[in-house]
Motif scaffolding. Sequence first.
Motif, PDB file in Angstrom:
ATOM      1  N   UNK A  46       0.688  -1.135   0.149  1.00 52.24           N
ATOM      2  CA  UNK A  46      -0.036   0.040  -0.068  1.00 52.24           C
ATOM      3  C   UNK A  46       0.757   1.115  -0.037  1.00 52.24           C
ATOM      4  N   UNK A  47       1.939   1.160   0.647  1.00 60.86           N
ATOM      5  CA  UNK A  47       2.652   2.312   0.881  1.00 60.86           C
ATOM      6  C   UNK A  47       3.433   2.695  -0.524  1.00 60.86           C
ATOM      7  N   UNK A  48       3.922   1.401  -1.047  1.00 60.46           N
ATOM      8  CA  UNK A  48       4.684   1.572  -2.194  1.00 60.46           C
ATOM      9  C   UNK A  48       3.649   2.226  -3.464  1.00 60.46           C
ATOM     10  N   UNK A  49       2.501   1.641  -3.497  1.00 57.59           N
ATOM     11  CA  UNK A  49       1.527   2.078  -4.608  1.00 57.59           C
ATOM     12  C   UNK A  49       1.052   3.650  -4.114  1.00 57.59           C
ATOM     13  N   UNK A  50       1.050   3.884  -2.860  1.00 55.71           N
ATOM     14  CA  UNK A  50       0.594   5.441  -2.584  1.00 55.71           C
ATOM     15  C   UNK A  50       1.644   6.346  -3.261  1.00 55.71           C
ATOM     16  N   UNK A  51       3.059   5.856  -3.355  1.00 59.14           N
ATOM     17  CA  UNK A  51       3.886   6.769  -3.801  1.00 59.14           C
ATOM     18  C   UNK A  51       3.717   6.991  -5.527  1.00 59.14           C
ATOM     19  N   UNK A  52       2.902   6.108  -6.104  1.00 53.20           N
ATOM     20  CA  UNK A  52       2.537   6.099  -7.465  1.00 53.20           C
ATOM     21  C   UNK A  52       1.262   6.498  -7.726  1.00 53.20           C
TER      22      UNK A  52
END
Length: 173
Positions: A46-52
Amino acid sequence: MAIRAKQIQPAKTKAIEEAKKVLSEYQNYIFADYRGLTVEQITKLRHSLREKDAQIKVFKNTFARVAFDEMKVEGVSDYLTGPTAITMVKGEANEAAKVLFEFAKDAPSLIVKGAIVENEVYDQAKIEAFSKLPGKKQLIAMLMSAINGPARKLAGTLQAYVEKKQAEGGESA
């Protein structure tokens, strides 16, 4: 196509409207089987996707089917079987897909099923190939570099010519 009951309970209607409200904020959707992921892994994803500029969420498949049907998004029902997490993307879909496929290398229990990108259905192979393409910003940078290269060489050649003439004691450029 979703199967609808003759009389839908108010709680279900509310859940469908909520799903529709959340899903309608996004243009691109990537569907993945998340079975076997730990809470820690999902949090990291979720954290990685939030950056995108993307978000991953789990809806009840029936509610999601009805919401997509009401939004006139075709071809979704094939992907809404079993435990399905929907990655909703506002930005570049290939960047979010890249994050999912990179994450799946470390957590093989995450299986990307397919996607809806710009109202086009992508199967698993097509979304994987799409994830390997450079993003829009990278493409623009590559194009600008290609355009800028010859101009930079011309400017360097002209500058060298001016410096040569000045070194020979010729007139000022």
